[in-house]
Design an enzyme around this catalytic site. Structure first.
Site, PDB file in Angstrom:
ATOM      1  CD  GLU A 109      67.614  47.670  27.572  1.00  0.00           C
ATOM      2  OE1 GLU A 109      68.806  47.846  27.256  1.00  0.00           O
ATOM      3  OE2 GLU A 109      66.772  47.156  26.798  1.00  0.00           O
ATOM      4  CE1 TYR A 128      66.497  43.472  28.470  1.00  0.00           C
ATOM      5  CE2 TYR A 128      67.839  44.427  30.221  1.00  0.00           C
ATOM      6  CZ  TYR A 128      67.633  44.146  28.881  1.00  0.00           C
ATOM      7  OH  TYR A 128      68.564  44.547  27.949  1.00  0.00           O
ATOM      8  CG  ASP A 161      63.614  42.099  26.059  1.00  0.00           C
ATOM      9  OD1 ASP A 161      63.591  41.021  25.426  1.00  0.00           O
ATOM     10  OD2 ASP A 161      64.468  42.991  25.887  1.00  0.00           O
ATOM     11  CG  ASN A 209      67.021  39.698  25.407  1.00  0.00           C
ATOM     12  OD1 ASN A 209      67.094  40.229  24.300  1.00  0.00           O
ATOM     13  ND2 ASN A 209      67.402  40.298  26.527  1.00  0.00           N
ATOM     14  CG  ASP A 227      65.571  49.091  21.017  1.00  0.00           C
ATOM     15  OD1 ASP A 227      64.910  49.248  22.058  1.00  0.00           O
ATOM     16  OD2 ASP A 227      66.697  48.537  21.007  1.00  0.00           O
TER      17      ASP A 227
END
Length: 265
Positions: free
Chosen positions: A35, A105, A144, A146, A241
């Site tokens: 990201e 990602y 990530d 997710n 984050d």
């Protein structure tokens, strides 16, 4: 050998929040980003010149994107899955002498699950791609993903069972990936550790109270287990984050594991 992965949720913003200090402090052999939210030419990294830099930019501005900084020059570099390109900049694969490194990602299913079908199809293609690599050399996957795989991987499992990132369908895809011959390296070392998270909502006090999800991973081909030294979460590092995650490998044992034969034979 030290590897770091971090979803920086906008690299330019993260650089203004201490990224370079953390990068220098870690002195990693390979440092992977997700990201990045960049286009070519929008940033010049002030990092050690001993690092090779590889970037996969999304076509859409300010969206997605991945990068890898490595002190070990790869034999080959590939961007995307089936073709050496994909519009959302989600994957970079580096081939080294003894293993492949894949930073990823994974697409988000979105809050209303409108992208769940796309996500599930993408998961099938991604697993197939990793299995193809694994048939040639061991694979280390980071990024990530997710998904919080198990209830232990998020603070409020009961309240999130129908939410993006914790749906039964997404969790099942993660199970199938691990069953295809890969280890969740953090759970390999810390199978029962609770309150270990890598992402927190931006809602007030959420990170302070550690109400989080573990959705960032280092996965590794199962035959690399003897070469794993440690996997950890740098939860105290701010700037995004998400927080960084770290994997340490024993290079001598890595070479031995890589030469020990294919797990699928």
């Amino acid at each position: 050998m030290k590897l770091v992965s971090w979803n920086v949720n906008g690299l330019r913003a993260c650089v203004n929040k201490g990224f370079n200090d953390y990068f220098a402090q870690m002195d990693a052999d390979m440092f992977c980003l997700q990201e990045t939210k960049l286009q070519d030419g929008q940033i010049t990294m002030e990092i050690d010149s001993t690092y090779e830099q590889y970037w996969n930019y999304a076509e859409k501005k300010g969206y997605s994107g991945t990068a890898v900084f490595t002190r070990i020059k790869p034999l080959t570099v590939r961007y995307g899955l089936e073709e050496d390109h994909e519009p959302e900049g989600r994957i970079i694969t580096l081939e080294f002498d003894k293993f492949y490194l894949v930073t990823v990602y994974t697409p988000n299913a979105k809050r209303d699950l409108s992208r769940l079908d796309y996500r599930l199809d993408w998961e099938e293609r991604f697993r197939s791609y990793l299995q193809q690599l694994d048939a040639l050399k061991p694979v280390v996957v980071c990024g990530d993903l997710n998904v919080a795989h198990q209830e232990i991987d998020l603070k409020n499992a009961k309240g999130n069972k129908t939410n993006s990132g914790f749906t039964p369908e997404e969790r099942d895809k993660m199970t199938r990936l691990l069953d295809a011959g890969f280890l969740d390296t953090f759970r390999h070392f810390y199978p029962d550790q609770t309150d270990a998270y890598t992402w927190w909502s931006n809602m007030p006090k959420v990170r302070e109270r550690n109400v989080g999800w573990r959705i960032d991973y280092f996965l590794a081909s199962a035959r690399l287990a003897p070469s794993l030294v440690d996997a950890r979460i740098d939860a105290a590092i701010l700037g995004s984050d998400h927080c960084p995650i770290v994997l340490e490998l024993d290079e001598k044992k890595l070479a031995e594991s890589s030469d020990s034969g294919l797990i699928n034979q």
